[in-house]
Design a protein around this motif. Structure first.
Motif, PDB file in Angstrom:
ATOM      1  N   ASN A 103      -6.772   8.380   1.043  1.00 33.49           N
ATOM      2  CA  ASN A 103      -6.192   9.701   1.275  1.00 33.49           C
ATOM      3  C   ASN A 103      -4.894   9.990   0.538  1.00 33.49           C
ATOM      4  OD1 ASN A 103      -7.960  10.717   3.717  1.00 33.49           O
ATOM      5  ND2 ASN A 103      -7.403   8.607   4.206  1.00 33.49           N
ATOM      6  N   PHE A 104      -4.136   8.944   0.212  1.00 32.67           N
ATOM      7  CA  PHE A 104      -2.810   9.168  -0.355  1.00 32.67           C
ATOM      8  C   PHE A 104      -2.434   8.016  -1.283  1.00 32.67           C
ATOM      9  CE2 PHE A 104       1.672  10.751   1.151  1.00 32.67           C
ATOM     10  CZ  PHE A 104       1.809  11.430  -0.046  1.00 32.67           C
ATOM     11  N   PRO A 105      -3.204   7.819  -2.368  1.00 33.38           N
ATOM     12  CA  PRO A 105      -2.927   6.696  -3.273  1.00 33.38           C
ATOM     13  C   PRO A 105      -1.546   6.762  -3.908  1.00 33.38           C
ATOM     14  CG  PRO A 105      -4.536   8.215  -4.227  1.00 33.38           C
ATOM     15  CD  PRO A 105      -4.370   8.605  -2.800  1.00 33.38           C
ATOM     16  N   GLU A 106      -1.000   7.976  -4.029  1.00 32.66           N
ATOM     17  CA  GLU A 106       0.340   8.110  -4.607  1.00 32.66           C
ATOM     18  C   GLU A 106       1.380   7.374  -3.751  1.00 32.66           C
ATOM     19  OE1 GLU A 106      -1.863  12.089  -5.250  1.00 32.66           O
ATOM     20  OE2 GLU A 106      -1.673  10.544  -3.708  1.00 32.66           O
ATOM     21  N   ALA A 107       1.218   7.457  -2.428  1.00 34.42           N
ATOM     22  CA  ALA A 107       2.147   6.769  -1.532  1.00 34.42           C
ATOM     23  C   ALA A 107       1.877   5.266  -1.517  1.00 34.42           C
ATOM     24  CB  ALA A 107       2.041   7.332  -0.117  1.00 34.42           C
ATOM     25  N   LYS A 108       0.616   4.883  -1.605  1.00 34.23           N
ATOM     26  CA  LYS A 108       0.301   3.455  -1.629  1.00 34.23           C
ATOM     27  C   LYS A 108       0.950   2.772  -2.821  1.00 34.23           C
ATOM     28  CE  LYS A 108      -3.345   0.008  -1.742  1.00 34.23           C
ATOM     29  NZ  LYS A 108      -4.764  -0.298  -2.006  1.00 34.23           N
ATOM     30  N   ALA A 109       1.024   3.491  -3.934  1.00 35.02           N
ATOM     31  CA  ALA A 109       1.603   2.918  -5.150  1.00 35.02           C
ATOM     32  C   ALA A 109       3.084   2.601  -4.989  1.00 35.02           C
ATOM     33  CB  ALA A 109       1.407   3.882  -6.320  1.00 35.02           C
ATOM     34  N   THR A 110       3.734   3.165  -3.960  1.00 36.72           N
ATOM     35  CA  THR A 110       5.159   2.896  -3.749  1.00 36.72           C
ATOM     36  C   THR A 110       5.400   1.635  -2.922  1.00 36.72           C
ATOM     37  OG1 THR A 110       5.376   4.172  -1.686  1.00 36.72           O
ATOM     38  CG2 THR A 110       5.586   5.389  -3.766  1.00 36.72           C
ATOM     39  N   LEU A 111       4.347   1.077  -2.297  1.00 38.64           N
ATOM     40  CA  LEU A 111       4.526  -0.119  -1.474  1.00 38.64           C
ATOM     41  C   LEU A 111       4.871  -1.310  -2.359  1.00 38.64           C
ATOM     42  CD1 LEU A 111       1.556   0.193   1.065  1.00 38.64           C
ATOM     43  CD2 LEU A 111       3.909   1.002   1.316  1.00 38.64           C
ATOM     44  N   ARG A 112       5.904  -2.029  -1.980  1.00 34.91           N
ATOM     45  CA  ARG A 112       6.376  -3.161  -2.758  1.00 34.91           C
ATOM     46  C   ARG A 112       5.676  -4.460  -2.342  1.00 34.91           C
ATOM     47  NH1 ARG A 112      11.609  -3.056  -4.916  1.00 34.91           N
ATOM     48  NH2 ARG A 112      12.026  -5.092  -3.959  1.00 34.91           N
ATOM     49  N   GLN A 145       9.132   0.483   0.666  1.00 31.98           N
ATOM     50  CA  GLN A 145       8.644   1.384  -0.374  1.00 31.98           C
ATOM     51  C   GLN A 145       9.646   1.507  -1.509  1.00 31.98           C
ATOM     52  OE1 GLN A 145       7.498   4.730   2.646  1.00 31.98           O
ATOM     53  NE2 GLN A 145       6.262   5.084   0.816  1.00 31.98           N
ATOM     54  N   GLU A 146       9.134   1.607  -2.721  1.00 31.84           N
ATOM     55  CA  GLU A 146       9.962   1.850  -3.895  1.00 31.84           C
ATOM     56  C   GLU A 146      10.169   3.349  -4.026  1.00 31.84           C
ATOM     57  OE1 GLU A 146      12.495   0.642  -6.051  1.00 31.84           O
ATOM     58  OE2 GLU A 146      11.050  -1.002  -5.974  1.00 31.84           O
ATOM     59  N   THR A 147      11.409   3.783  -4.104  1.00 31.28           N
ATOM     60  CA  THR A 147      11.693   5.223  -4.122  1.00 31.28           C
ATOM     61  C   THR A 147      12.665   5.560  -5.244  1.00 31.28           C
ATOM     62  OG1 THR A 147      13.455   4.866  -2.508  1.00 31.28           O
ATOM     63  CG2 THR A 147      11.300   5.509  -1.651  1.00 31.28           C
ATOM     64  N   THR A 148      12.343   5.115  -6.437  1.00 33.10           N
ATOM     65  CA  THR A 148      13.269   5.314  -7.554  1.00 33.10           C
ATOM     66  C   THR A 148      13.136   6.680  -8.204  1.00 33.10           C
ATOM     67  OG1 THR A 148      11.639   4.251  -9.013  1.00 33.10           O
ATOM     68  CG2 THR A 148      13.384   2.864  -8.093  1.00 33.10           C
ATOM     69  N   LEU A 155       6.644  11.109  -0.527  1.00 29.47           N
ATOM     70  CA  LEU A 155       5.688  10.005  -0.426  1.00 29.47           C
ATOM     71  C   LEU A 155       5.993   9.034   0.712  1.00 29.47           C
ATOM     72  CD1 LEU A 155       5.284   9.170  -4.239  1.00 29.47           C
ATOM     73  CD2 LEU A 155       3.953  10.748  -2.840  1.00 29.47           C
ATOM     74  N   GLY A 156       6.795   9.465   1.665  1.00 29.18           N
ATOM     75  CA  GLY A 156       7.134   8.576   2.768  1.00 29.18           C
ATOM     76  C   GLY A 156       5.918   8.137   3.554  1.00 29.18           C
ATOM     77  N   ASN A 276       1.151  22.187  -4.269  1.00 28.12           N
ATOM     78  CA  ASN A 276       0.660  21.036  -5.029  1.00 28.12           C
ATOM     79  C   ASN A 276       1.424  19.746  -4.754  1.00 28.12           C
ATOM     80  OD1 ASN A 276      -1.428  22.441  -6.393  1.00 28.12           O
ATOM     81  ND2 ASN A 276       0.090  23.291  -7.834  1.00 28.12           N
ATOM     82  N   ILE A 277       2.159  19.701  -3.652  1.00 22.08           N
ATOM     83  CA  ILE A 277       2.865  18.485  -3.259  1.00 22.08           C
ATOM     84  C   ILE A 277       2.236  17.945  -1.984  1.00 22.08           C
ATOM     85  CG2 ILE A 277       5.067  17.514  -2.502  1.00 22.08           C
ATOM     86  CD1 ILE A 277       6.477  19.592  -4.189  1.00 22.08           C
ATOM     87  N   LYS A 278       1.782  16.688  -2.035  1.00 21.08           N
ATOM     88  CA  LYS A 278       1.144  16.067  -0.880  1.00 21.08           C
ATOM     89  C   LYS A 278       2.175  15.304  -0.052  1.00 21.08           C
ATOM     90  CE  LYS A 278      -2.733  13.845  -1.636  1.00 21.08           C
ATOM     91  NZ  LYS A 278      -3.717  12.928  -2.276  1.00 21.08           N
ATOM     92  N   SER A 279       1.965  15.316   1.251  1.00 16.31           N
ATOM     93  CA  SER A 279       2.796  14.516   2.141  1.00 16.31           C
ATOM     94  C   SER A 279       2.045  14.319   3.443  1.00 16.31           C
ATOM     95  CB  SER A 279       4.147  15.196   2.399  1.00 16.31           C
ATOM     96  OG  SER A 279       3.957  16.427   3.082  1.00 16.31           O
TER      97      SER A 279
END
Length: 433
Positions: A103-112, A145-148, A155-156, A276-279
């Motif tokens: 459902n939210f691969p963009e947020a998964k990509a932030t997991l360290r 999460q990486e939030t650079t 993406l929280g 167009n912004i998912k959260s």
């Protein structure tokens, strides 16, 4: 008949039922049992049941020569923790990652990647705290999460809500940021470092929403606008972090993430797409926390979220603030009035009845919603708006109606009609996100 007299299939079934620890003991009995207890198919079952891995991987995600070796590497890597707790934390993260992948691969990509024991030891030394075992394990698997990038503000992992200019989107801090945020926040609030509090999650957007973990008792807290502490998990569920039976430990951080995962997996909360912004939106999507009513083809869904960061519980009466989300749409068959179908209708008026502890405390009548007159068209996306209200009690509700005209306000196709907004609750929740 003893185990050695059993057929290979029967022996395999028996060993798969008794589990990896007893299977390892059986392997010491005889050469035949050692061979049976070493079968890859058997250890693949143990790896799947305990670790949810279907290929032999070590704790770093690298390939292992066999399932038995992989299982041994996992046990060795986490030998300082109760194994049942390791499995539970692993399952929590697996469930969250699975949902994010779909459902939210963009947020998964932030997991360290998970932290090492050396990282955790350095962290504890720096802040002079001792993390509860469940939280320590959570960081072993995922270091926040990486939030650079600026785009990470939506993406929280915990998600949030927006009301007017108040934006909230909560993400989990990596250990390096926990150190910085804890020192800065404690200094800003004038708190002593001896309180054993660390900042584990914050809102990336412009708000003061902060979550503190008490390393002494394992509870998770968030603050109000007047610096009152609210537990985010029922105290009765948080078992002592000093419990001798480590298998039974469940600090608030683990319970909080497990509950969040449950809500995501059951569809209680979902992804919201806006401009167009998912959260992840914390507004509930299913009954009983979300009310649903359909009148003459117009559907209205409504739910609320407690806003602790602007609540004021010191005043008399106190002010419990809630954001509420109203989602309205016209069903594909359109608006049906007096046997006639209309492909559109437009909102003109709103009427609210607001209750606290069952008693009516306010009635609201007025044109539009947040200054808008939404035009609904058959089969189109929902019109969504958020507003907020404060209550003097922990339990309240809102219900009411909208006045619509068929067609549009400029070109009405018939008489006005009322659309029901079913009662939806505003209640201080057991879990605060």
């Amino acid at each position: 008949m003893g185990l050695e007299d059993a057929g290979d299939l029967v022996l395999h079934i028996v060993l798969s039922k008794i589990g990896p620890e007893d299977t390892a003991r059986v392997a010491c009995v005889s050469k035949r049992l050692h061979v049976s207890a070493s079968e890859e198919s058997l250890w693949s079952i143990f790896c799947y049941l305990d670790l949810n891995i279907s290929t032999p991987l070590d704790p770093h995600g690298d390939s292992a020569p066999s399932f038995k070796t992989a299982y041994k590497l996992w046990r060795e890597s986490f030998r300082m923790y109760p194994w049942n707790l390791v499995k539970r934390v692993r399952l929590c993260w697996d469930n969250l990652k699975e949902w994010l992948s779909l459902n939210f691969p963009e947020a998964k990509a932030t997991l360290r990647k998970g932290a090492t024991e050396d990282d955790l030891q350095e962290f504890e030394t720096c802040l002079k705290v001792k993390l509860p075992l469940p939280t320590r394990l959570l960081y072993r698997f995922v270091d926040g999460q990486e939030t650079t990038s600026s785009s990470s503000e939506s993406l929280g992992l915990i998600g949030g809500y927006s009301v007017y200019s108040h934006q909230v989107n909560v993400y989990l801090l990596p250990l390096k940021d926990v150190i910085n945020e804890t020192k800065e926040t404690m200094r800003h609030l004038g708190f002593s470092s001896k309180l054993n509090l660390i900042v584990v999650a914050v809102s990336a957007a412009s708000s003061s929403k902060i979550f503190f973990l008490d390393c002494a008792n394992g509870q998770l807290y968030t603050g109000t606008s007047t610096r009152q502490w609210l537990p985010c998990v029922p105290d009765s569920l948080v078992r002592s972090v000093h419990d001798i039976n480590g298998d039974q430990q469940q600090d608030a951080m683990l319970l909080w993430l497990e509950e969040h995962s449950r809500r995501l997996q059951t569809g209680t909360i979902k992804i919201r797409l806006e401009e167009n912004i998912k959260s992840i939106s914390l507004f509930p999507e299913v009954p009983p926390l979300c009310s649903v009513a359909v009148t003459n083809g117009v559907q209205v869904r409504a739910s609320s979220v407690f806003i602790p960061e602007i609540a004021n519980l010191r005043d008399q009466p106190p002010a419990y603030w809630y954001a509420y989300s109203i989602r309205m749409s016209l069903m594909p068959e359109g608006c049906i009035l007096n046997g006639k179908d209309h492909s559109s209708c437009q909102l003109y008026w709103r009427h609210w009845v607001i209750r606290a502890d069952g008693a009516v405390i306010d009635k609201v009548n007025g044109e539009a919603v947040i200054g808008k007159y939404p035009l609904l068209e058959a089969g189109e996306e929902e019109f969504v708006y958020e507003s907020c209200s404060n209550f003097p009690t922990t339990t309240g509700s809102i219900e009411g109606s909208f006045t619509f005209v068929p067609g549009s306000l400029k070109d009405p196709k018939g008489s006005q009609f009322e659309v029901n907004v079913a009662e939806f609750p505003l209640k201080l929740p057991d879990y605060i996100f």
